[in-house]
Motif scaffolding. Structure first.
Motif, PDB file in Angstrom:
ATOM      1  N   SER A  48       1.015  -1.169  -0.047  1.00 44.15           N
ATOM      2  CA  SER A  48       0.175  -0.134   0.023  1.00 44.15           C
ATOM      3  C   SER A  48       0.744   1.376  -0.191  1.00 44.15           C
ATOM      4  O   SER A  48       1.939   1.229   0.386  1.00 44.15           O
ATOM      5  CB  SER A  48      -1.058   0.146   1.292  1.00 44.15           C
ATOM      6  N   ALA A  49       0.293   2.196  -0.674  1.00 40.99           N
ATOM      7  CA  ALA A  49       0.953   3.683  -0.563  1.00 40.99           C
ATOM      8  C   ALA A  49       2.451   3.781  -1.023  1.00 40.99           C
ATOM      9  O   ALA A  49       3.127   4.595  -0.192  1.00 40.99           O
ATOM     10  CB  ALA A  49       0.636   4.244   0.560  1.00 40.99           C
ATOM     11  N   ASP A  90      -3.697  -0.540  -2.055  1.00 43.79           N
ATOM     12  CA  ASP A  90      -4.552   0.224  -1.993  1.00 43.79           C
ATOM     13  C   ASP A  90      -3.550   1.563  -1.844  1.00 43.79           C
ATOM     14  O   ASP A  90      -2.532   1.472  -1.521  1.00 43.79           O
ATOM     15  CB  ASP A  90      -5.377   0.190  -0.797  1.00 43.79           C
ATOM     16  N   TYR A  91      -4.105   2.620  -2.457  1.00 43.47           N
ATOM     17  CA  TYR A  91      -3.400   3.766  -2.351  1.00 43.47           C
ATOM     18  C   TYR A  91      -2.098   3.999  -3.004  1.00 43.47           C
ATOM     19  O   TYR A  91      -1.291   4.732  -2.604  1.00 43.47           O
ATOM     20  CB  TYR A  91      -3.512   4.526  -0.922  1.00 43.47           C
ATOM     21  N   GLY A 142      -8.688   3.347  -3.862  1.00 38.43           N
ATOM     22  CA  GLY A 142      -7.976   4.469  -4.021  1.00 38.43           C
ATOM     23  C   GLY A 142      -6.845   4.476  -4.880  1.00 38.43           C
ATOM     24  O   GLY A 142      -5.815   5.148  -4.770  1.00 38.43           O
ATOM     25  N   CYS A 143      -6.773   3.706  -5.978  1.00 38.04           N
ATOM     26  CA  CYS A 143      -5.612   3.628  -6.868  1.00 38.04           C
ATOM     27  C   CYS A 143      -5.742   4.384  -8.546  1.00 38.04           C
ATOM     28  O   CYS A 143      -4.991   3.891  -9.390  1.00 38.04           O
ATOM     29  CB  CYS A 143      -5.551   2.150  -7.116  1.00 38.04           C
ATOM     30  N   SER A 163       3.934   5.264  -3.660  1.00 38.97           N
ATOM     31  CA  SER A 163       3.853   6.166  -4.845  1.00 38.97           C
ATOM     32  C   SER A 163       4.859   6.304  -5.668  1.00 38.97           C
ATOM     33  O   SER A 163       4.451   6.781  -6.963  1.00 38.97           O
ATOM     34  CB  SER A 163       3.207   7.410  -4.195  1.00 38.97           C
TER      35      SER A 163
END
Length: 282
Positions: A152-153, A181-182, A210-211, A155
């Protein structure tokens, strides 16, 4: 002997408390240790890692939210994992790891015989980090393949990184649960990951909340779930640009296939012809 669970969150651990944890590790009397967001002096952290080396009872270690920040702590953790042969789950969510820090851990992860669940969410990984983790997906002569992976996350991972992950999953992964996610995945990433869903014989849960996935990406996922014999039971698409109607259709199809699977297990005498007819009911 009933093994214990120790969970501490957001506290500063003093020398006496660390000594008690080390004794539990040395006595093989603890199965789950969670020190989430705790503040620990370097010397005490090193003592914990020394005790981890010989512990045969600990199955889950949670050092989420900065407990393992710093190259020196990552090095001590890596050395402990080289010696330890029993840990199953390692959680480092929210650690300032980066690709270089992960590279320091990789020799230990690649030779550990039992590690099957990793949480490297919000660890500042990039494409090289994903490439490294892909080597942990298949089983080898010295270790089991991963069955749960949390990313996750992160970025900094580009479409190329997600493509590398999808290829690794499709090839020979044992993965059952994947949490992305994210992240910046979008419709392109959804497209490559849908190939992994179609090819994998083990993947059951994928979290893409949230992707940045749009309607086109959602449609690709629906096409895969409706037309291929996937193992997927849960696909999370909330907080994306996918319509509620399409998400509902995906979930309905997953529920329908789950019911069919349950019926097949209850009635093994069903003919192959009947199973094939039900396969396209979505």
């Amino acid at each position: 002997m009933l093994l214990g669970t120790l969970q501490i969150s957001g506290e500063e651990l003093r020398e006496a408390e660390v000594k008690g944890i080390c004794e539990s590790l040395n006595d093989n009397s603890i199965r789950i240790l969670s020190l989430r967001c705790c503040r620990i002096h370097d010397d005490d952290f090193k003592k914990l890692m020394e005790s981890l080396k010989e512990c045969e009872s600990l199955a889950q270690l949670n050092l989420n939210l900065g407990v393992c920040n710093g190259k020196h702590r990552i090095k001590w953790l890596s050395e402990a994992l080289v010696a330890n042969k029993y840990l199953v789950s390692l959680f480092l969510h929210g650690t300032s790891l980066g690709d270089e820090g992960l590279e320091c851990l990789m020799p230990a992860l690649q030779t550990h015989p039992k590690l099957q669940s990793l949480d490297f969410g919000d660890c500042q990984l990039g494409d090289d980090g994903i490439r490294q983790l892909c080597t942990l997906l298949p089983s080898s002569e010295v270790r089991n393949g991963l069955i749960e992976l949390t990313l996750s996350a992160n970025s900094n991972v580009s479409p190329q990184g997600w493509t590398q992950l999808a290829i690794a999953i499709a090839a020979n992964s044992q993965l059952r649960s994947l949490y992305l996610d994210y992240n910046n995945i979008g419709d392109y990433g959804a497209g490559v990951l849908s190939v992994a869903l179609a090819a994998s014989s083990t993947l059951e849960r994928v979290d893409l909340e949230g992707c940045g996935v749009g309607e086109k990406g959602g449609e690709v996922f629906f096409a895969v779930i409706a037309n291929y014999p996937t193992k997927i039971q849960e696909l999370v698409l909330f907080e994306n640009n996918v319509s509620a109607e399409l998400i509902g259709q995906i979930n309905d199809c997953l529920n329908h296939k789950s019911q069919e699977s349950a019926e097949e297990q209850e009635s093994p005498e069903k003919s192959q012809e009947e199973n094939h007819t039900n396969d396209v009911a979505c």
